[in-house]
Design a protein around this motif. Structure first.
Motif, PDB file in Angstrom:
ATOM      1  N   ALA A  44      15.360   7.389  -7.381  1.00 58.75           N
ATOM      2  CA  ALA A  44      15.721   6.024  -7.790  1.00 58.75           C
ATOM      3  C   ALA A  44      17.087   5.979  -8.464  1.00 58.75           C
ATOM      4  CB  ALA A  44      14.670   5.483  -8.751  1.00 58.75           C
ATOM      5  N   ASP A  45      17.734   4.815  -8.394  1.00 58.53           N
ATOM      6  CA  ASP A  45      18.990   4.601  -9.110  1.00 58.53           C
ATOM      7  C   ASP A  45      18.737   4.204 -10.560  1.00 58.53           C
ATOM      8  OD1 ASP A  45      20.640   5.131  -6.910  1.00 58.53           O
ATOM      9  OD2 ASP A  45      20.446   3.072  -6.196  1.00 58.53           O
ATOM     10  N   LEU A  46      17.623   3.521 -10.794  1.00 56.17           N
ATOM     11  CA  LEU A  46      17.211   3.126 -12.141  1.00 56.17           C
ATOM     12  C   LEU A  46      15.701   2.952 -12.162  1.00 56.17           C
ATOM     13  CD1 LEU A  46      16.541  -0.214 -12.277  1.00 56.17           C
ATOM     14  CD2 LEU A  46      18.965  -0.257 -11.841  1.00 56.17           C
ATOM     15  N   VAL A  47      15.154   2.879 -13.353  1.00 54.43           N
ATOM     16  CA  VAL A  47      13.707   2.738 -13.532  1.00 54.43           C
ATOM     17  C   VAL A  47      13.443   1.482 -14.344  1.00 54.43           C
ATOM     18  CG1 VAL A  47      11.636   3.799 -14.501  1.00 54.43           C
ATOM     19  CG2 VAL A  47      13.367   5.236 -13.428  1.00 54.43           C
ATOM     20  N   ILE A  48      12.560   0.630 -13.838  1.00 50.72           N
ATOM     21  CA  ILE A  48      12.199  -0.595 -14.544  1.00 50.72           C
ATOM     22  C   ILE A  48      10.792  -0.428 -15.111  1.00 50.72           C
ATOM     23  CG2 ILE A  48      11.795  -3.077 -14.329  1.00 50.72           C
ATOM     24  CD1 ILE A  48      13.838  -3.030 -12.022  1.00 50.72           C
ATOM     25  N   ILE A  49      10.647  -0.701 -16.407  1.00 49.59           N
ATOM     26  CA  ILE A  49       9.350  -0.590 -17.081  1.00 49.59           C
ATOM     27  C   ILE A  49       9.049  -1.939 -17.742  1.00 49.59           C
ATOM     28  CG2 ILE A  49       7.971   0.692 -18.749  1.00 49.59           C
ATOM     29  CD1 ILE A  49       9.973   3.011 -18.423  1.00 49.59           C
ATOM     30  N   PRO A  50       8.328  -2.815 -17.037  1.00 49.75           N
ATOM     31  CA  PRO A  50       8.056  -4.159 -17.561  1.00 49.75           C
ATOM     32  C   PRO A  50       6.762  -4.242 -18.383  1.00 49.75           C
ATOM     33  CG  PRO A  50       7.343  -4.042 -15.304  1.00 49.75           C
ATOM     34  CD  PRO A  50       7.915  -2.690 -15.647  1.00 49.75           C
ATOM     35  N   SER A  51       6.579  -3.331 -19.310  1.00 52.96           N
ATOM     36  CA  SER A  51       5.347  -3.304 -20.097  1.00 52.96           C
ATOM     37  C   SER A  51       5.153  -4.595 -20.876  1.00 52.96           C
ATOM     38  CB  SER A  51       5.357  -2.128 -21.074  1.00 52.96           C
ATOM     39  OG  SER A  51       5.338  -0.922 -20.374  1.00 52.96           O
ATOM     40  N   ARG A  52       3.919  -5.051 -20.920  1.00 53.01           N
ATOM     41  CA  ARG A  52       3.574  -6.250 -21.685  1.00 53.01           C
ATOM     42  C   ARG A  52       2.866  -5.889 -22.987  1.00 53.01           C
ATOM     43  NH1 ARG A  52       0.575 -10.329 -17.924  1.00 53.01           N
ATOM     44  NH2 ARG A  52       1.169 -11.747 -19.581  1.00 53.01           N
ATOM     45  N   TRP A  53       2.360  -4.669 -23.081  1.00 54.89           N
ATOM     46  CA  TRP A  53       1.598  -4.247 -24.250  1.00 54.89           C
ATOM     47  C   TRP A  53       2.359  -3.185 -25.013  1.00 54.89           C
ATOM     48  CZ3 TRP A  53      -0.414  -5.152 -19.427  1.00 54.89           C
ATOM     49  CH2 TRP A  53      -1.268  -6.244 -19.353  1.00 54.89           C
TER      50      TRP A  53
END
Length: 66
Positions: A12-21
């Motif tokens: 991957a070029d970047l990592v997205i972590i859309p955690s809500r908790w």
């Protein structure tokens, strides 16, 4: 599959972590850092301790879809 996580991050070029908790510890963010991949993550829990905003990644406010 958990064994494929490092290979996937490395491709991957970047990592997205859309955690809500409020995760106390985010292993994926650490793995991304080990592979020199920037992280874009919600500003919650342990992510605030792992990512340096503007240096190793960027934050967005939790629940902000704009």
């Amino acid at each position: 599959n958990i064994d494929q996580v490092p290979e996937t991050i490395n491709s991957a070029d970047l990592v997205i972590i859309p955690s809500r908790w409020r995760e106390p510890f985010c292993l994926v963010a650490l793995q991304a850092g080990q592979m020199a991949r920037p992280v874009i993550a919600s500003k919650v829990g342990g992510l605030k301790e792992i990512i340096l905003h503007g240096e190793t990644g960027l934050f967005f406010e939790n629940e902000n879809s704009l």
